[in-house]
Design a protein around this motif. Structure first.
Motif, PDB file in Angstrom:
ATOM      1  N   ALA A   1       4.822  96.331 218.394  1.00 62.47           N
ATOM      2  CA  ALA A   1       5.742  97.554 218.181  1.00 62.47           C
ATOM      3  C   ALA A   1       6.315  97.320 216.964  1.00 62.47           C
ATOM      4  O   ALA A   1       6.747  96.187 216.379  1.00 62.47           O
ATOM      5  CB  ALA A   1       6.804  97.495 219.259  1.00 62.47           C
ATOM      6  N   ARG A   2       6.536  98.432 216.031  1.00 58.63           N
ATOM      7  CA  ARG A   2       7.141  98.369 214.453  1.00 58.63           C
ATOM      8  C   ARG A   2       8.574  97.791 214.939  1.00 58.63           C
ATOM      9  O   ARG A   2       9.054  97.025 214.087  1.00 58.63           O
ATOM     10  CB  ARG A   2       7.030  99.548 213.837  1.00 58.63           C
ATOM     11  CG  ARG A   2       7.929  99.657 212.645  1.00 58.63           C
ATOM     12  CD  ARG A   2       7.459 101.125 211.886  1.00 58.63           C
ATOM     13  NE  ARG A   2       8.403 101.120 210.990  1.00 58.63           N
ATOM     14  CZ  ARG A   2       8.693 101.968 209.867  1.00 58.63           C
ATOM     15  NH1 ARG A   2       7.647 103.088 210.096  1.00 58.63           N
ATOM     16  NH2 ARG A   2       9.403 102.416 208.856  1.00 58.63           N
ATOM     17  N   ILE A   3       9.493  98.269 215.858  1.00 54.54           N
ATOM     18  CA  ILE A   3      10.663  97.894 216.108  1.00 54.54           C
ATOM     19  C   ILE A   3      10.782  96.110 216.196  1.00 54.54           C
ATOM     20  O   ILE A   3      11.717  95.848 215.526  1.00 54.54           O
ATOM     21  CB  ILE A   3      11.431  98.569 217.199  1.00 54.54           C
ATOM     22  CG1 ILE A   3      12.773  98.315 217.213  1.00 54.54           C
ATOM     23  CG2 ILE A   3      10.942  97.836 218.485  1.00 54.54           C
ATOM     24  CD1 ILE A   3      13.727  98.940 218.148  1.00 54.54           C
TER      25      ILE A   3
ATOM     26  N   GLY B   1      10.963 106.192 214.689  1.00 55.30           N
ATOM     27  CA  GLY B   1      11.786 106.646 215.499  1.00 55.30           C
ATOM     28  C   GLY B   1      12.398 107.973 215.293  1.00 55.30           C
ATOM     29  O   GLY B   1      13.174 108.609 215.891  1.00 55.30           O
ATOM     30  N   SER B   2      11.865 108.903 214.175  1.00 52.10           N
ATOM     31  CA  SER B   2      12.078 110.109 214.003  1.00 52.10           C
ATOM     32  C   SER B   2      11.143 111.117 214.648  1.00 52.10           C
ATOM     33  O   SER B   2       9.960 110.591 215.234  1.00 52.10           O
ATOM     34  CB  SER B   2      11.968 110.359 212.395  1.00 52.10           C
ATOM     35  OG  SER B   2      10.770 110.101 212.017  1.00 52.10           O
ATOM     36  N   GLY B   3      11.560 112.302 214.563  1.00 49.75           N
ATOM     37  CA  GLY B   3      10.476 113.236 215.212  1.00 49.75           C
ATOM     38  C   GLY B   3      10.988 114.661 215.048  1.00 49.75           C
ATOM     39  O   GLY B   3      12.055 115.050 214.388  1.00 49.75           O
TER      40      GLY B   3
ATOM     41  N   GLY C   1       5.358  85.889 223.213  1.00 54.38           N
ATOM     42  CA  GLY C   1       4.142  86.341 223.694  1.00 54.38           C
ATOM     43  C   GLY C   1       4.210  87.489 224.627  1.00 54.38           C
ATOM     44  O   GLY C   1       4.865  88.518 224.327  1.00 54.38           O
ATOM     45  N   THR C   2       3.158  87.417 225.621  1.00 55.34           N
ATOM     46  CA  THR C   2       3.038  88.708 226.591  1.00 55.34           C
ATOM     47  C   THR C   2       4.463  88.664 227.490  1.00 55.34           C
ATOM     48  O   THR C   2       4.866  89.786 228.006  1.00 55.34           O
ATOM     49  CB  THR C   2       1.957  88.536 227.497  1.00 55.34           C
ATOM     50  OG1 THR C   2       2.168  87.226 228.154  1.00 55.34           O
ATOM     51  CG2 THR C   2       0.760  88.525 226.693  1.00 55.34           C
ATOM     52  N   GLY C   3       5.317  87.664 227.415  1.00 53.97           N
ATOM     53  CA  GLY C   3       6.517  87.820 228.217  1.00 53.97           C
ATOM     54  C   GLY C   3       7.832  88.357 227.545  1.00 53.97           C
ATOM     55  O   GLY C   3       9.070  88.474 227.879  1.00 53.97           O
ATOM     56  N   ALA C   4       7.520  88.729 226.123  1.00 54.30           N
ATOM     57  CA  ALA C   4       8.649  88.935 225.183  1.00 54.30           C
ATOM     58  C   ALA C   4       9.177  90.424 225.669  1.00 54.30           C
ATOM     59  O   ALA C   4       8.394  91.383 226.153  1.00 54.30           O
ATOM     60  CB  ALA C   4       8.178  89.131 223.853  1.00 54.30           C
ATOM     61  N   THR C   5      10.544  90.566 225.739  1.00 56.27           N
ATOM     62  CA  THR C   5      11.165  91.746 226.024  1.00 56.27           C
ATOM     63  C   THR C   5      11.918  92.281 224.751  1.00 56.27           C
ATOM     64  O   THR C   5      12.349  91.541 223.776  1.00 56.27           O
ATOM     65  CB  THR C   5      12.241  91.881 227.210  1.00 56.27           C
ATOM     66  OG1 THR C   5      13.000  90.591 226.972  1.00 56.27           O
ATOM     67  CG2 THR C   5      11.443  91.220 228.401  1.00 56.27           C
ATOM     68  N   LEU C   6      12.539  93.444 224.977  1.00 60.00           N
ATOM     69  CA  LEU C   6      13.318  94.153 223.769  1.00 60.00           C
ATOM     70  C   LEU C   6      14.726  94.429 224.356  1.00 60.00           C
ATOM     71  O   LEU C   6      14.988  94.724 225.431  1.00 60.00           O
ATOM     72  CB  LEU C   6      12.838  95.332 223.211  1.00 60.00           C
ATOM     73  CG  LEU C   6      13.286  95.958 221.931  1.00 60.00           C
ATOM     74  CD1 LEU C   6      13.011  95.146 220.832  1.00 60.00           C
ATOM     75  CD2 LEU C   6      12.758  97.328 221.875  1.00 60.00           C
TER      76      LEU C   6
END
Length: 268
Positions: free
Chosen positions: A173-175, A31-33, A187-192
């Motif tokens: 994703a790392r998060i 998340g840095s940049g 699975g493929t239906g996971a959300t954040l």
């Protein structure tokens, strides 16, 4: 596009599900940049705006204000995008509170760059407290308040829901690995599920709907339309809520009414 059903059996849709999204990655996995990478992405968007039909830019990130927006390189890059005809939606920042000796203290003047740029549509976060009644809504404690540092401008421009907003989760994703508590479903239906003013930048979806309704609208007109349609929340004031809470329906109605009135005048 609409999100697939998650583990709860619910399906979630975006504000403007038909919009085409171009993702310009400027941050690392943690998340840095670098500001220079954000500026480079903005320059790419400007150079390719006609070929890719880029009308809206979302900058859901920022850094503390160290200088006036007039000399800040990031603000100047955003201003160039606006001058090129693109509407830029910016998160206001999450510097609305600090903890001192175990006590949460509200902070003012925490708007981040480039949210301190006058021409940008700077968005703060609100919480609904799981209520559909606007009188129960409030600005999120973490959402940055105005005025802006150094230039002392009134920001944010408006608020939008920012608490526990569900969105797409990229596989691997790392998060998700670092914060499994934020993952909903499997699975493929996971959300954040995230909270912050970056999530409130869904205002860009409202901008897409406004531009669909009024394709020739200039960036300043779009900002005015969002603010005119916003719903004020009692007792908050300009430096906490700006014009109030986003109302897509209200802004679309006003935009259509304005055009109808102008057409009637022209016809007369």
């Amino acid at each position: 596009k609409d999100l697939e059903p998650d583990g709860t059996g619910q399906t979630y849709g975006g504000v403007a599900p038909g919009a085409r999204i171009i993702s310009l990655k400027v941050l690392t996995a943690d998340g840095s940049g670098e500001t220079s990478d954000v500026i480079a992405a903005l320059e790419w968007a400007i150079a390719n705006r006609r070929a890719r039909n880029i009308r809206i830019v979302t900058v859901a990130l920022g850094h503390p204000v160290f200088e006036s927006y007039k000399t800040d390189p990031l603000c100047k890059a955003v201003q160039k995008a606006i001058n090129a005809g693109m509407v830029v939606v910016v998160s206001g920042g999450n510097f609305g509170r600090i903890t001192i000796d175990g006590r949460v203290v509200t902070v003012y003047g925490g708007i981040s760059s480039p949210g301190n740029l006058p021409a940008a549509i700077t968005v703060g976060a609100m919480t609904t407290h799981d209520s559909l009644r606007s009188r129960d809504w409030d600005v999120a404690t973490y959402s940055s308040r105005g005025p802006t540092r150094i230039d002392h401008l009134i920001k944010p421009d408006l608020l939008a829901p920012g608490n526990k907003i569900r969105s797409l989760l990229a596989p691997g994703a790392r998060i998700a690995a670092d914060h499994p508590e934020l993952v909903v479903g499997y699975g493929t239906g996971a959300t954040l599920e995230l909270s912050g003013t970056s999530m409130s930048a869904v205002v860009a979806g409202a901008v897409a709907l406004l531009l669909e309704s009024q394709p020739k609208a200039e960036p300043e007109s779009v900002r005015a339309g969002l603010q005119a349609g916003a719903e004020q929340m009692p007792g908050l004031g300009l430096i906490r809520e700006g014009a109030g809470s986003l109302s897509v329906v209200g802004s679309l109605f006003l935009a259509a009414r304005y055009v109808e009135d102008m057409s009637a005048v022209a016809g007369a």
